[in-house]
Design a protein around this motif. Structure first.
Motif, PDB file in Angstrom:
ATOM      1  N   GLY A 182     -37.086  75.977 -96.285  1.00 25.75           N
ATOM      2  CA  GLY A 182     -36.033  76.059 -97.299  1.00 25.75           C
ATOM      3  C   GLY A 182     -34.770  75.339 -96.877  1.00 25.75           C
ATOM      4  N   GLN A 183     -34.338  75.574 -95.668  1.00 25.75           N
ATOM      5  CA  GLN A 183     -33.128  74.936 -95.142  1.00 25.75           C
ATOM      6  C   GLN A 183     -33.300  73.420 -95.058  1.00 25.75           C
ATOM      7  N   ARG A 195     -35.466  71.550 -96.722  1.00 29.16           N
ATOM      8  CA  ARG A 195     -35.597  71.006 -98.077  1.00 29.16           C
ATOM      9  C   ARG A 195     -34.229  70.809 -98.720  1.00 29.16           C
ATOM     10  N   ARG A 196     -33.371  71.824 -98.634  1.00 33.37           N
ATOM     11  CA  ARG A 196     -32.021  71.723 -99.227  1.00 33.37           C
ATOM     12  C   ARG A 196     -31.232  70.568 -98.604  1.00 33.37           C
ATOM     13  N   GLU A 197     -31.295  70.450 -97.293  1.00 34.93           N
ATOM     14  CA  GLU A 197     -30.568  69.383 -96.598  1.00 34.93           C
ATOM     15  C   GLU A 197     -31.144  68.011 -96.969  1.00 34.93           C
ATOM     16  N   LYS A 228     -42.843  71.471 -99.427  1.00 33.42           N
ATOM     17  CA  LYS A 228     -43.254  72.596-100.281  1.00 33.42           C
ATOM     18  C   LYS A 228     -44.646  73.078 -99.893  1.00 33.42           C
ATOM     19  N   ILE A 236     -32.737  67.183 -99.780  1.00 33.08           N
ATOM     20  CA  ILE A 236     -32.341  66.875-101.161  1.00 33.08           C
ATOM     21  C   ILE A 236     -30.921  66.336-101.194  1.00 33.08           C
ATOM     22  N   ALA A 237     -30.027  66.957-100.450  1.00 34.76           N
ATOM     23  CA  ALA A 237     -28.615  66.543-100.443  1.00 34.76           C
ATOM     24  C   ALA A 237     -28.419  65.149 -99.848  1.00 34.76           C
TER      25      ALA A 237
END
Length: 123
Positions: free
Chosen positions: A89-90, A92-94, A115, A96-97
């Motif tokens: 999760g961490q 993936r978020r980074e 995923k 995407i940004a």
């Protein structure tokens, strides 16, 4: 923001592309100019660097990056060693940004594999 880096070709190895910023190193291997063979996403470079590697034949491998540097005067080659849980999760978020300027096929593949790994962890 992730940007392309110069890379040296290696004889008898797959073509590759290296994309990086201050948090990630992403190496993408190609079977042909358009067919992606796999990737290695190194993350948390300023902290405790680890890597998620995925290839078509072998699937996933999650490792820590051991810099090999124990003394300021030594210059050792980094290696990967076994590591624990992948913080999908961490990461993936980074990703995407930071990956907005990447080609869609690379961005989508990396996000899909993150995923997949996350789904396997929670199964």
């Amino acid at each position: 923001m992730l940007t392309n880096q110069a890379i040296r070709n290696v004889a008898n190895d797959l073509d590759r592309r290296w994309i990086s910023d201050d948090y990630f190193d992403l190496i993408v291997w190609y079977e042909t100019e358009v067919q992606i063979h796999g990737f290695q996403l190194c993350y948390d470079k300023p902290g405790r660097e680890r890597a998620l590697t995925w290839t078509r034949e072998r699937g996933f491998l999650h490792t820590a990056v051991d810099s090999g540097e124990s003394k300021p005067t030594a210059n050792r080659t980094p290696i990967v060693v076994a590591d624990g849980t992948f913080p999908a999760g961490q990461v993936r978020r980074e990703f995407i940004a930071r990956s907005g300027l990447l080609p869609a096929e690379i961005r989508e593949l990396v996000l899909a594999r993150i995923k997949d790994y996350e789904d396997r962890q929670s199964a």
